[in-house]
Every structure is written in C-alpha cells, then in structure tokens.
Write an enzyme that holds these catalytic residues in place. Structure first.
Site, PDB file in Angstrom:
ATOM      1  N   ARG A  45       0.877  -1.185   0.000  1.00 15.08           N
ATOM      2  CA  ARG A  45       0.000   0.000   0.000  1.00 15.08           C
ATOM      3  C   ARG A  45       0.903   1.220   0.000  1.00 15.08           C
ATOM      4  O   ARG A  45       2.113   1.118   0.114  1.00 15.08           O
ATOM      5  CB  ARG A  45      -1.022  -0.019   1.144  1.00 15.08           C
ATOM      6  CG  ARG A  45      -0.647  -0.639   2.433  1.00 15.08           C
ATOM      7  CD  ARG A  45       0.460   0.053   3.192  1.00 15.08           C
ATOM      8  NE  ARG A  45       0.223   1.469   3.339  1.00 15.08           N
ATOM      9  CZ  ARG A  45       1.147   2.367   3.632  1.00 15.08           C
ATOM     10  NH1 ARG A  45       2.410   2.012   3.807  1.00 15.08           N
ATOM     11  NH2 ARG A  45       0.859   3.645   3.747  1.00 15.08           N
ATOM     12  N   GLY A  46       0.267   2.396  -0.121  1.00 15.48           N
ATOM     13  CA  GLY A  46       1.049   3.622  -0.278  1.00 15.48           C
ATOM     14  C   GLY A  46       1.166   3.921  -1.763  1.00 15.48           C
ATOM     15  O   GLY A  46       1.519   3.032  -2.548  1.00 15.48           O
ATOM     16  N   ASP A 233      -1.923  10.909  -2.026  1.00 16.17           N
ATOM     17  CA  ASP A 233      -2.338   9.881  -2.987  1.00 16.17           C
ATOM     18  C   ASP A 233      -2.698  10.485  -4.332  1.00 16.17           C
ATOM     19  O   ASP A 233      -2.601   9.829  -5.374  1.00 16.17           O
ATOM     20  CB  ASP A 233      -3.496   9.070  -2.436  1.00 16.17           C
ATOM     21  CG  ASP A 233      -3.015   8.212  -1.281  1.00 16.17           C
ATOM     22  OD1 ASP A 233      -2.946   8.726  -0.151  1.00 16.17           O
ATOM     23  OD2 ASP A 233      -2.640   7.054  -1.532  1.00 16.17           O
ATOM     24  N   LYS A 244      -4.580   9.958   3.228  1.00 21.63           N
ATOM     25  CA  LYS A 244      -5.272   9.067   4.173  1.00 21.63           C
ATOM     26  C   LYS A 244      -6.327   9.805   5.004  1.00 21.63           C
ATOM     27  O   LYS A 244      -6.087  10.923   5.460  1.00 21.63           O
ATOM     28  CB  LYS A 244      -4.209   8.424   5.071  1.00 21.63           C
ATOM     29  CG  LYS A 244      -4.702   7.463   6.121  1.00 21.63           C
ATOM     30  CD  LYS A 244      -5.605   6.370   5.586  1.00 21.63           C
ATOM     31  CE  LYS A 244      -5.022   5.617   4.400  1.00 21.63           C
ATOM     32  NZ  LYS A 244      -6.050   4.778   3.705  1.00 21.63           N
TER      33      LYS A 244
HETATM   34  O1  MRU Z   1      -4.479   3.225   2.131  1.00 22.12           O
HETATM   35  P1  MRU Z   1      -2.996   3.408   2.016  1.00 22.12           P
HETATM   36  O2  MRU Z   1      -2.227   2.849   3.157  1.00 22.12           O
HETATM   37  O3  MRU Z   1      -2.478   2.962   0.664  1.00 22.12           O
HETATM   38  O4  MRU Z   1      -2.829   4.989   2.089  1.00 22.12           O
HETATM   39  C1  MRU Z   1      -1.536   5.526   2.050  1.00 22.12           C
HETATM   40  C2  MRU Z   1      -1.509   6.989   2.211  1.00 22.12           C
HETATM   41  O5  MRU Z   1      -2.511   7.636   2.341  1.00 22.12           O
HETATM   42  C3  MRU Z   1      -0.158   7.632   2.141  1.00 22.12           C
HETATM   43  O6  MRU Z   1      -0.080   8.744   2.976  1.00 22.12           O
HETATM   44  C4  MRU Z   1       0.088   8.078   0.693  1.00 22.12           C
HETATM   45  O7  MRU Z   1      -0.102   7.009  -0.192  1.00 22.12           O
HETATM   46  C5  MRU Z   1       1.426   8.624   0.491  1.00 22.12           C
HETATM   47  S1  MRU Z   1       2.632   7.356   0.529  1.00 22.12           S
HETATM   48  C6  MRU Z   1       4.144   7.939   0.171  1.00 22.12           C
END
Ligand code: MRU
Length: 345
Positions: A45-46, A233, A244
């Site tokens: 994820r991320g 994102d 997030k």
């Molecule tokens: O749901 P996730 O864990 O994929 O969400 C991740 C985030 O919101 C991060 O802050 C974002 O992807 C930036 S990662 C460098």
C-alpha cells in the site's frame, strides 16, 4: 532497511504490510492476478509503492502470456490492475507508462517486448527511490531544528520503493544534523501509523512517539508540534490534496494553531487533469476495518459503518508541496503546472 517490493525470478516479492510489525513475512506474487489481489488487500500500500508494484504486475503478466495477441493481453492485465484501488493516481500513472513502453516496441518479437517491460518496471522502482531522496533534500530545510514533526499514516519506505516521501523528508532532516523527533498518528482504521510508521522510524533509530489521532490537536495547541509533513495519494491542479482519511482534520488543526502543514509527493502524484480535489475518487473500504481493532470486533453486530479511506485537504491549508523538482507554494495552479511541465533532469 526493508525491501517493500522486489522483482525476482520467482515473481514480485512484497513484504506483507498487513502483518507488520509483529511478523516480517514476504509474499511472492507469481501472476498478475495475485499482484492485483495484493494491492487490493493492502499487502502492499502507499501510492508510489502501488505504482511500482502495478508496473511489475504488467511485466509479470506479459512474461507469462502466450504471446498470441499481446495487444489484448496487455490491456486485460492493465484493466485488472487498474480496478484495484481508485484513489492513488500513481497506479494509473504507472500503468499508462507501461502501456506507452509497450506501444513503442509493439510488433517486435515477444521476447524483446517482455524484456523491455521488465526493464521499465525495474527502472520505475529505481527512479522512485532517487525521487524520494531528491524530495528529502528539498524538504529537509523546511523542518525546524529541535522540534517535533507530526505525520499521519505511513508515507515511508513501506509506502514507496524505499526511503519514503514524508518520512524521506524526516530522514533527510535527521541526516543533515537536525535534532528532531516525530509524533506518529496511529491512523485509524487501518493503523498504518501505529503499525508501520512507528516501526519504520524505530528501526532507523529516529525518536518517535505514537499518539492516537484525536491527540494531534492537543499537541498542536500546547506548542509541541513544529510542523506537519504528510504524503499524498493524488494532488489536483489547484493543490487540493487527497491523502489518508484524517489528514484534512490534521491540516485544519495545523492552520488554527499556526503550524506549517507540508505535503511531500512525487510529480507522478500530481494529476493536472483534475481541476480540484472534488473530482478525486475516494475509495470506500470494508466495514470490518472499522468494526474490528486488531482482529477483535468492538462494535455491535449489524451496526451501519462508513469507511472512506481518504479525504481531501483544500489547498488553502497546505503551506507547501515538496516534490523532487522543488517546493511548490500557493498559488498552486501556477506553481504545480510549472513543476510538472519542467523537463526531467
Ligand atoms: O491506504 P494506504 O495505506 O495505501 O494509504 C496511504 C496513504 O494515504 C499515504 O499517505 C500516501 O499514499 C502517500 S505514501 C508515500
């Protein structure tokens, strides 16, 4: 340092982020369908990590295709991977880039096409690490020495190919000699802050204190927080930032308390096609993520649940957007377009 995503002879190897920090387990995806499931289930994820993994998924899929109709095959693979998670634009950016590469070698022997796609996926990974390091250099100067940095979710090595975006800025600030410590929001419901950010920084020996999400306002009001740094994102053309769930609340609290609020994200996270954050699709995830904590049901049976995985922070709350090409400031419509259209060096 952990390896978030690796291209190997056996397939795409991912550290299983659903099991961290208690267990360090690696999962090998042997097909593109398994890669798609790993993204959907948040084994990886991320935003940047999702992009890198999806690119490798395309390469993996084409490696195992029979080569009879590569045009149809690559579209099927891309379509499957595109249906995993809707918010992080890095997924679609990476898939588009793989399609462009495919079109540039289309018609050549299938072995050449496969090799070219593998090379591109591996390159996207290497570039992501270099991008994060560059972002760190631009962002480190903004972090006040001797203060506490608040972050939300996990925008670290685990959310990227390595080093991290927001945590990359923190790492670079520490490397430059600044005496800082970090407050990590736990980040309900999926607990990326408690499980991943706290673990990652602890592994690096960077002082980190875990707080629950509802403590952030208190620590800003009492003067403990010197700045906030988060990832993103998707960033719309006007500087609105999807990140997030809970990021918006942090940003409003930061403005109320005069705390600078920075977003660290690669150029690939900026989506100039969207005029504002209102157009960013927000993923809704399973109710069980909210009703359970650590696998234990905490809510009454049959309770109605809402679980948007992301929110949008309007650009007026954002002090600066740190990219690998420099820091964008308001007015974002101009500064982001300038950075995006700048030729890559
Ligand atoms: O749901 P996730 O864990 O994929 O969400 C991740 C985030 O919101 C991060 O802050 C974002 O992807 C930036 S990662 C460098």
């Amino acid at each position: 340092m952990v390896e978030t995503v690796q291209w190997t002879a056996d397939g795409v190897v991912l550290i299983d982020q659903t099991r961290l920090p208690r267990e360090i387990e690696y999962v090998t995806c042997k097909t593109y369908q398994e890669v798609a499931v790993a993204i959907k289930d948040m084994i990886v994820r991320g935003a940047p990590a999702i992009g890198v993994t999806a690119a490798m998924g395309v390469a993996l899929g084409m490696l195992h295709s029979d080569g009879a109709d590569p045009d149809a095959e690559i579209e099927r693979i891309i379509d499957t991977l595109a249906r995993t998670r809707p918010t992080a634009v890095n997924l679609f950016w990476a898939l588009d880039r793989m399609r462009v590469v495919y079109l540039s070698v289309k018609g050549r022997p299938i072995t050449d096409i496969r090799q070219r796609l593998v090379d591109e996926a591996v390159l996207i990974k290497a570039e992501d690490i270099a991008i994060n390091e560059a972002m760190g250099q631009h962002g480190a100067a903004l972090v006040p020495n001797g203060r506490t940095v608040l972050t939300h979710c996990n925008a670290g090595a685990l959310a990227t190919a390595g080093y991290g975006t927001a945590l990359g800025v923190i790492r670079a600030a520490v490397a430059s000699g600044k005496q800082i410590d970090v407050f990590a929001d736990e980040t309900r419901p999926f607990l990326q802050g408690a499980r991943l950010t706290a673990w990652e920084l602890q592994q690096d020996g960077i002082p980190v204190t875990l707080i629950t999400d509802n403590m952030a306002g208190h620590f800003m009001k009492t003067g403990r927080i010197g700045c906030v740094v988060v990832g993103a994102d998707r960033i719309a053309a006007n500087g609105d930032v999807a990140n997030k769930i809970g990021t918006y609340s942090v940003a409003v609290l930061a403005k109320e308390n005069g705390v600078p609020f920075y977003v660290a994200a690669p150029i690939s996270t900026i989506d100039l096609k969207l005029a504002s954050g209102d157009e960013i699709p927000i993923e809704e995830r399973a109710a069980s993520e909210v009703t359970r904590v650590g696998g234990v049901e905490v809510a009454p049976d049959g309770i109605a649940v809402a679980n948007p995985a992301f929110d949008v922070t309007p650009h007026r709350y954002v002090t600066g957007i740190i990219t690998e090409r420099g820091v964008a400031r308001a007015p974002y419509t101009e500064s982001l377009a300038t950075l995006v259209n700048q030729p890559a060096t």
